[in-house]
Write an enzyme that holds these catalytic residues in place. Structure first.
Site, PDB file in Angstrom:
ATOM      1  N   HIS A  43       0.861  -1.184   0.000  1.00 49.50           N
ATOM      2  CA  HIS A  43       0.000   0.000   0.000  1.00 49.50           C
ATOM      3  C   HIS A  43       0.901   1.239   0.000  1.00 49.50           C
ATOM      4  O   HIS A  43       1.147   1.838   1.052  1.00 49.50           O
ATOM      5  CB  HIS A  43      -0.904  -0.013   1.231  1.00 49.50           C
ATOM      6  CG  HIS A  43      -1.974   1.043   1.216  1.00 49.50           C
ATOM      7  ND1 HIS A  43      -3.213   0.843   1.771  1.00 49.50           N
ATOM      8  CD2 HIS A  43      -1.990   2.297   0.716  1.00 49.50           C
ATOM      9  CE1 HIS A  43      -3.942   1.940   1.616  1.00 49.50           C
ATOM     10  NE2 HIS A  43      -3.210   2.842   0.987  1.00 49.50           N
ATOM     11  N   GLU A  70      -2.574  -1.678  -3.181  1.00 48.10           N
ATOM     12  CA  GLU A  70      -3.671  -0.897  -2.620  1.00 48.10           C
ATOM     13  C   GLU A  70      -3.321   0.583  -2.642  1.00 48.10           C
ATOM     14  O   GLU A  70      -2.157   0.961  -2.548  1.00 48.10           O
ATOM     15  CB  GLU A  70      -3.925  -1.288  -1.160  1.00 48.10           C
ATOM     16  CG  GLU A  70      -4.302  -2.730  -0.937  1.00 48.10           C
ATOM     17  CD  GLU A  70      -4.530  -3.025   0.531  1.00 48.10           C
ATOM     18  OE1 GLU A  70      -5.174  -4.050   0.814  1.00 48.10           O
ATOM     19  OE2 GLU A  70      -4.057  -2.250   1.394  1.00 48.10           O
ATOM     20  N   HIS A 190      -7.934  -5.802   7.418  1.00 56.55           N
ATOM     21  CA  HIS A 190      -7.718  -4.767   8.426  1.00 56.55           C
ATOM     22  C   HIS A 190      -7.967  -5.345   9.816  1.00 56.55           C
ATOM     23  O   HIS A 190      -9.102  -5.660  10.183  1.00 56.55           O
ATOM     24  CB  HIS A 190      -8.592  -3.530   8.220  1.00 56.55           C
ATOM     25  CG  HIS A 190      -7.958  -2.296   8.821  1.00 56.55           C
ATOM     26  ND1 HIS A 190      -7.191  -1.429   8.098  1.00 56.55           N
ATOM     27  CD2 HIS A 190      -7.934  -1.835  10.084  1.00 56.55           C
ATOM     28  CE1 HIS A 190      -6.743  -0.462   8.866  1.00 56.55           C
ATOM     29  NE2 HIS A 190      -7.177  -0.695  10.093  1.00 56.55           N
TER      30      HIS A 190
END
Length: 237
Positions: A43, A70, A190
């Site tokens: 990410h 991401e 997450h």
């Protein structure tokens, strides 16, 4: 069996805190794949405080499983993804100063924007996924964008599960049932951990992939990386 994609941002954070190239993020990605991980997630953020844009390029020839990038689809991120061409791009609406992702997309409000972005990526052969909260209206909105998959934002579940509230899974199960009926693939991520991943997987029909980074790296400090990867794979069966 849901696939395990290892988010290696924390390895880059550790590297950057000291300077130099220890630990080496490319080597870590190669190792966790060798240990059984079925994907690598990164990410990159605009300030490159952990994963750097160059890391995304360096990882491309070494990720032989699934490669997931991401991020918030600002122009520099889009240019990077179109250059690297990973297996999957996951669109996350995080602000530049966010410590970590903290909300899913409003897929209804941002439909036109998401349609444009997703069309560009899909035209380049990149599978798309949208980070969403477990809200039925947002799942329906995601379908209207043309995305291939959604990624359920699981912080709420993880927090409540840690407090002993297993009913927190209900919204996620309902979201998954709806996504399946709409022919949307389901990812999740997450704050998933060894503590909660088995319960989550058992209650999410059609779960295809989980992305786990912070917990996996933290657990590996005590249990070892190879062992932790194998533990996740067993719980995801």
């Amino acid at each position: 069996m849901a696939k395990l994609s290892v988010n290696i941002n924390k390895i880059a954070t550790l590297r950057n805190s000291r300077g130099g190239d220890v630990p080496n993020v490319v080597q870590f990605a190669k190792d966790v794949q060798r240990f059984g991980a079925e994907g690598i997630t990164i990410h990159p953020r605009p300030d490159e405080r952990h994963i750097r844009y160059q890391d995304a390029r360096d990882l491309k020839p070494e990720v032989y499983t699934e490669y997931n990038i991401e991020g918030n689809p600002i122009q520099s991120f889009m240019d990077l993804v179109l250059e690297v061409k990973p297996t999957q791009v996951t669109l996350v609406p995080d602000a530049e100063d966010a410590i970590t992702s903290n909300a899913g997309w409003d897929t209804v409000k941002h439909k036109d924007f998401l349609v444009d972005v997703i069309t560009e990526f899909k035209n380049n052969g990149i599978r798309t996924s949208i980070f969403v909260d477990p809200v039925l209206q947002q799942i329906e909105g995601a379908k209207a964008t043309g995305t291939d998959r959604i990624e359920l934002y699981t912080e709420g579940f993880a927090h409540q599960y840690g407090l002993g509230n297993k009913n927190s899974i209900k919204a996620y199960t309902e979201s998954a049932v709806l996504a399946n009926s709409l022919d949307l693939g389901i990812n999740a991520g997450h704050d998933l951990s060894l503590e909660n991943i088995k319960f989550f997987k058992e209650n999410i029909p059609g779960l295809l992939e989980v992305s786990i980074g912070h917990a996996l790296v933290a657990e590996s400090l005590y249990l070892g990386v190879e062992n932790v990867v194998q533990m996740y794979l067993q719980k995801l069966k």
